[in-house]
Design an enzyme around this catalytic site. Structure first.
Site, short mmCIF file in Angstrom:
data_model
loop_
_atom_site.label_atom_id
_atom_site.label_comp_id
_atom_site.label_asym_id
_atom_site.label_seq_id
_atom_site.Cartn_x
_atom_site.Cartn_y
_atom_site.Cartn_z
N CYS A 379 0.83 -1.20 0.00
CA CYS A 379 0.00 0.00 0.00
C CYS A 379 0.87 1.26 0.00
O CYS A 379 1.47 1.57 -1.03
CB CYS A 379 -0.97 -0.05 1.17
SG CYS A 379 -2.40 1.00 0.89
N HIS A 505 -3.35 -4.96 0.72
CA HIS A 505 -2.73 -5.45 1.96
C HIS A 505 -2.86 -6.98 2.00
O HIS A 505 -3.69 -7.52 2.74
CB HIS A 505 -3.44 -4.86 3.18
CG HIS A 505 -3.15 -3.42 3.41
ND1 HIS A 505 -2.00 -2.99 4.03
CD2 HIS A 505 -3.87 -2.31 3.12
CE1 HIS A 505 -2.03 -1.66 4.11
NE2 HIS A 505 -3.15 -1.23 3.56
N GLU A 507 -1.27 -9.06 3.48
CA GLU A 507 -0.98 -9.64 4.80
C GLU A 507 -2.25 -10.06 5.53
O GLU A 507 -2.22 -10.98 6.35
CB GLU A 507 -0.17 -8.67 5.67
CG GLU A 507 -0.87 -7.38 6.09
CD GLU A 507 -0.70 -6.23 5.09
OE1 GLU A 507 -0.44 -6.51 3.90
OE2 GLU A 507 -0.83 -5.05 5.50
N1 GLN Z 1 -1.74 6.82 3.00
C1 GLN Z 1 -1.89 6.04 1.81
C2 GLN Z 1 -3.26 6.22 1.19
O1 GLN Z 1 -4.19 6.61 1.86
C3 GLN Z 1 -1.59 4.58 2.06
C4 GLN Z 1 -2.55 3.92 3.00
C5 GLN Z 1 -2.06 2.57 3.49
O2 GLN Z 1 -0.87 2.28 3.42
N2 GLN Z 1 -2.93 1.75 4.00
O3 GLN Z 1 -3.44 5.95 0.04
#
Ligand code: GLN
Length: 548
Positions: A379, A505, A507
């Site tokens: 992400c 994500h 994970e």
């Molecule tokens: N801050 C970034 C976004 O909002 C990544 C968010 C995250 O890593 N979950 O896109």
């Protein structure tokens, strides 16, 4: 009708109530029962989505986009079921429902009170998990008996036994049996007090799980049994485990599932063979591999709980014991000179929000790219890899995410147009599972062994499609995209052992016996780096000593 188990905790927080609930769920599944599980959290926040990871640990994301307590991650990993947002309720969300009903006039002018209106809503939340295809619902009550906020929850679960019948409910209380150094003794008094507190709320526990550093002898169990009116076979010991996945086997040896099933009148025997095989594999996972996690909240590793677990799962697959080096993102630039990153076998750049630590994460992504260190970006991790590539390979000076520099001349990560107008903190994120199609022949497609994958998301910003062709002309592969080809979901490099990022994500979907594919491949590549590197170390020493 489903049976209900309530797990409460006493004496101290962080005793492992969530792991006890998860382990019990696994044992019941091993007995052929269909289990569902949930967490009731006494805090006022409507959900943990906006809570600081330092305070609350990771926000776990469910398939349907629920932003939930990290215990749901344990539940999913142990029980191997995908849960939904319904598996987590907070005081805030319960009051929100009741207050909305009050505003609509549903209470017809009656006085709205904690009992019965809040307790009824709590009971409704408990009951909604008891679907036709569920044999047992496990409900963990967060917080500690004795907290002010927990009272409505205790009242609701107390009433519940009367509502659905004594033989359909079982109360399990998790306590601490501390070892007091100077007297050289384990003490039962905190457990006695906590059971007394629970009983003062009208709940007599059916089983007590005593957490301890060293085994609790039978004589102390007999004392606890005697003082708390719990049959001896209901007093079980959960001594500190070598690793989490041992806990179900320990609790089974102590007879917890037998006792709970006896109380609930549930027949059957546990077939633990698959879980025993998993534990044997974990115990045999000894090949060392060192993975640096470059994060902002590294002083509280619970903030990255699912990442750490996914790394461990991937290790088990390869017979490797993953040693996580938690690296503060702000320190990276200083640490590069010390060789701390060079000595890693692999790097993970996890998710996050806000600008702090971004420069260090970009530097780590660049170092990994330049030095062929396997690197997985999750992400925000993928976003900083994109920024790094833009600045240092494409020469786009000042490239950034508009999250960190709204005036950047090259917003290679940006909000999608539709999101620009929305300002509500809770409502603007892409949350939950989304599909992606993977490019045949890419590393990502090979890792998944499929070309259509579903991963969970939690972010606002996206790869800016206006820059896509520039990236793709330079060895940067957009190896997974949304099925409509508008959003970039996976990236990788052609000419690198493993430099892969995903907007998702993965994970959250990793399981101890089924690691998330990208983590599995990261550890595979990291082990290759470790194997290639270690034999050379003596030579380096020799050079340092002036020997060759
Ligand atoms: N801050 C970034 C976004 O909002 C990544 C968010 C995250 O890593 N979950 O896109």
């Amino acid at each position: 009708m489903a049976k209900h188990i309530f797990v409460t905790g006493g004496v101290a927080s962080s005793l492992g109530k969530g792991l006890t609930a998860s382990s019990l769920g696994r044992l019941l599944k091993c007995r052929g029962l269909r289990v569902s599980i949930q967490k009731l959290d006494p805090y006022i926040n409507v959900d943990p989505g906006t809570m600081n990871p330092f305070e609350h640990g990771e926000v776990f994301v469910t398939e349907d986009g629920g932003e939930t307590d990290l215990d749901l991650g344990h539940y999913e990993r142990f029980i191997d079921e995908n849960l939904s947002r319904d598996s987590n309720a907070t005081t805030g969300s319960i009051y929100q429902t009741v207050l909305a009903a009050e505003r609509r006039g549903d209470f017809l002018g009656r006085t709205v009170q904690v009992i019965p209106h809040i307790t009824d809503e709590i009971k409704r939340r408990i009951t909604r998990l008891a679907a036709d295809d569920v044999d047992v619902v496990i409900t963990e009550v967060g917080g500690t008996v004795g907290d002010i906020e927990i009272l409505p929850f205790l009242e609701a679960i107390r009433q519940f036994r009367n509502d659905i019948g004594r033989n359909n409910v079982c109360y399990v209380h998790v306590t601490l049996v501390p070892f007091i150094g100077p007297s050289g003794e384990q003490k039962t008094k905190p457990t006695q007090h906590s059971v007394t507190e629970l009983r003062s709320r009208g709940i007599q526990p059916d089983a007590i799980v005593c957490r301890s550093e060293a085994p609790v002898p039978d004589s102390l169990k007999a004392k606890i049994s005697n003082l708390s009116d719990v049959p001896l076979q209901g007093v079980v010991n959960a001594v500190d485990a070598k690793h989490l996945y041992e806990i179900p086997l320990m609790l089974h040896d102590e007879g917890l599932d037998d006792e709970v099933c006896r109380i609930l009148g549930l027949p059957g025997e546990a077939d633990l063979s698959a879980w025993q095989a998993l534990v044997a594999r974990v115990d045999a996972s000894t090949r060392p591999v060192r993975i640096g996690v470059i994060g902002k909240y590294v002083s509280l590793p619970d903030a990255y709980l699912s990442v750490a677990e996914a790394l461990r799962h991937a290790g088990y697959h390869h017979g490797a014991a993953v040693d996580v080096d938690w690296i503060q993102a702000e320190d990276v630039e200083g640490l590069l000179a010390d060789g701390r990153l060079r000595d890693l076998d692999g790097i993970v750049i996890p998710g996050g929000f806000g600008e702090r630590g971004i420069a260090g994460k970009v530097a780590a992504a660049g170092y990994a790219r330049d030095h062929d260190i396997p690197c997985l970006g999750l992400c925000l991790g993928m976003q900083v890899m994109t920024v790094e590539f833009a600045r240092n390979v494409l020469g786009l000076t000042g490239a950034n995410s508009s999250e960190f520099d709204p005036r950047s001349p090259h917003k290679v990560i940006d909000l999608m147009d539709a999101q620009r107008e929305v300002v509500d903190m809770g409502g603007t994120m892409r949350l939950g599972v989304y599909p992606a199609t993977l490019v045949p022949g890419s590393k990502v497609a090979a890792a998944y062994g499929r070309e259509l994958v579903y991963e969970r998301h939690r972010h606002r910003y996206e790869f800016n499609p206006r820059y896509r062709s520039r990236f793709e002309g330079s060895g940067f592969v957009c190896s997974g995209v949304s099925p409509d080809n508008r959003l970039v979901e996976f990236i990788e490099l052609d000419d690198h052992p493993f430099w892969v990022g995903t907007q998702a994500h993965p994970e959250f979907k990793s399981r101890p016996d089924r690691p998330a594919p990208l983590f599995r491949e990261l550890i595979g590549a990291a082990l290759e780096r470790a194997d290639g590197r270690r034999p050379r170390l003596p030579q380096l020493d020799a050079v340092a000593l002036g020997g060759t």
